[in-house]
Design a protein around this motif. Sequence first.
Motif, PDB file in Angstrom:
ATOM      1  N   ALA A  12       0.892  -1.346  -0.018  1.00  0.00           N
ATOM      2  CA  ALA A  12       0.061  -0.104  -0.105  1.00  0.00           C
ATOM      3  C   ALA A  12       0.908   1.418  -0.026  1.00  0.00           C
ATOM      4  CB  ALA A  12      -1.002   0.135   1.188  1.00  0.00           C
ATOM      5  N   GLN A  13       1.962   1.228   0.773  1.00  0.00           N
ATOM      6  CA  GLN A  13       2.828   2.493   0.865  1.00  0.00           C
ATOM      7  C   GLN A  13       3.609   2.728  -0.355  1.00  0.00           C
ATOM      8  OE1 GLN A  13       1.566   3.886   3.952  1.00  0.00           O
ATOM      9  NE2 GLN A  13       3.532   5.022   3.529  1.00  0.00           N
ATOM     10  N   GLY A  51      -3.596   9.388   1.900  1.00  0.00           N
ATOM     11  CA  GLY A  51      -3.633   8.950   0.468  1.00  0.00           C
ATOM     12  C   GLY A  51      -4.144   7.750   0.006  1.00  0.00           C
ATOM     13  N   MET A  52      -4.054   7.220  -1.356  1.00  0.00           N
ATOM     14  CA  MET A  52      -4.666   6.251  -1.917  1.00  0.00           C
ATOM     15  C   MET A  52      -3.539   5.276  -2.325  1.00  0.00           C
ATOM     16  SD  MET A  52      -7.014   4.723  -3.310  1.00  0.00           S
ATOM     17  CE  MET A  52      -8.346   5.546  -4.144  1.00  0.00           C
ATOM     18  N   PRO A  53      -3.768   4.230  -1.846  1.00  0.00           N
ATOM     19  CA  PRO A  53      -4.815   3.274  -1.010  1.00  0.00           C
ATOM     20  C   PRO A  53      -4.497   3.611   0.546  1.00  0.00           C
ATOM     21  CG  PRO A  53      -3.551   1.887  -1.638  1.00  0.00           C
ATOM     22  CD  PRO A  53      -2.761   2.872  -2.487  1.00  0.00           C
ATOM     23  N   SER A  54      -5.196   3.228   1.442  1.00  0.00           N
ATOM     24  CA  SER A  54      -4.973   3.492   2.903  1.00  0.00           C
ATOM     25  C   SER A  54      -4.114   2.234   3.109  1.00  0.00           C
ATOM     26  CB  SER A  54      -6.257   3.518   3.479  1.00  0.00           C
ATOM     27  OG  SER A  54      -6.199   3.126   4.860  1.00  0.00           O
ATOM     28  N   SER A  55      -2.988   2.540   3.863  1.00  0.00           N
ATOM     29  CA  SER A  55      -2.145   1.422   4.094  1.00  0.00           C
ATOM     30  C   SER A  55      -2.600   0.907   5.551  1.00  0.00           C
ATOM     31  CB  SER A  55      -0.565   1.963   4.181  1.00  0.00           C
ATOM     32  OG  SER A  55      -0.676   2.853   5.330  1.00  0.00           O
ATOM     33  N   VAL A 111      -9.559  -3.672   0.212  1.00  0.00           N
ATOM     34  CA  VAL A 111      -9.559  -4.935  -0.871  1.00  0.00           C
ATOM     35  C   VAL A 111      -8.020  -5.432  -1.169  1.00  0.00           C
ATOM     36  CG1 VAL A 111      -9.899  -5.091  -3.383  1.00  0.00           C
ATOM     37  CG2 VAL A 111     -11.530  -3.803  -1.827  1.00  0.00           C
ATOM     38  N   LEU A 112      -7.102  -4.194  -1.181  1.00  0.00           N
ATOM     39  CA  LEU A 112      -5.718  -4.616  -1.303  1.00  0.00           C
ATOM     40  C   LEU A 112      -5.290  -5.549  -0.407  1.00  0.00           C
ATOM     41  CD1 LEU A 112      -3.006  -4.218  -2.852  1.00  0.00           C
ATOM     42  CD2 LEU A 112      -2.764  -2.224  -1.225  1.00  0.00           C
ATOM     43  N   GLY A 113      -5.564  -5.236   0.944  1.00  0.00           N
ATOM     44  CA  GLY A 113      -5.320  -6.150   2.073  1.00  0.00           C
ATOM     45  C   GLY A 113      -5.656  -7.520   1.968  1.00  0.00           C
ATOM     46  N   ILE A 114      -7.076  -7.582   1.799  1.00  0.00           N
ATOM     47  CA  ILE A 114      -7.713  -8.995   1.646  1.00  0.00           C
ATOM     48  C   ILE A 114      -7.091  -9.847   0.626  1.00  0.00           C
ATOM     49  CG2 ILE A 114      -9.783 -10.132   1.025  1.00  0.00           C
ATOM     50  CD1 ILE A 114     -11.397  -7.645   2.279  1.00  0.00           C
ATOM     51  N   LEU A 115      -6.982  -9.075  -0.787  1.00  0.00           N
ATOM     52  CA  LEU A 115      -6.221  -9.707  -1.687  1.00  0.00           C
ATOM     53  C   LEU A 115      -4.882 -10.403  -1.475  1.00  0.00           C
ATOM     54  CD1 LEU A 115      -7.476  -7.673  -4.688  1.00  0.00           C
ATOM     55  CD2 LEU A 115      -8.252  -9.971  -4.196  1.00  0.00           C
ATOM     56  N   LEU A 116      -3.898  -9.571  -0.928  1.00  0.00           N
ATOM     57  CA  LEU A 116      -2.754  -9.928  -0.449  1.00  0.00           C
ATOM     58  C   LEU A 116      -2.545 -11.253   0.431  1.00  0.00           C
ATOM     59  CD1 LEU A 116      -1.131  -6.267  -0.346  1.00  0.00           C
ATOM     60  CD2 LEU A 116      -0.483  -8.282  -1.915  1.00  0.00           C
TER      61      LEU A 116
END
Length: 152
Positions: free
Chosen positions: A23-24, A48-52, A139-144
């Motif tokens: 994310a960062q 910022g985008m996305p939220s880390s 969503v990013l966290g779930i996918l990772l």
Amino acid sequence: MTMWNEFLGNQILISAVLGWTVAQFLKTVIDMVINKSFNPERIFGSGGMPSSHSATVCALTTASGMKYGVGSFEFAISFVLSMIVMYDAMGVRRETGKQAKLLNSVFFENILNLDGVFLQEKLKEYVGHTPLQVVAGAVLGILLAVLTGKLY
């Protein structure tokens, strides 16, 4: 050497750290594309985008659910923590950023004709998130976490 093996063998921790790291990195790249310049503060800064924050806690929660089940106390604690962190990012921290932006404009754009002695440096404006940034991080966290789970 055993400590490193244990650390790297901890699927839940690795998922959370990976969520934050990716994310960062994405946040820094997106900021570079939008502003056409590199801002080193984006590498470790909040907002910022996305939220880390969301990516980290959602990766933690997803990995906990995958490893221990959604009925476990590990999942329950992670889930509650995730809800608090994401609510805070969209609420209190977002409002703090708005207030910082207003104060910076008042004090540094000479609206009050101050000479800058009152504040030595600008307040950080990137501290919170919009709902879209929080959802993107989640969503990013779930996918990772799901992808990391396939490696373990």
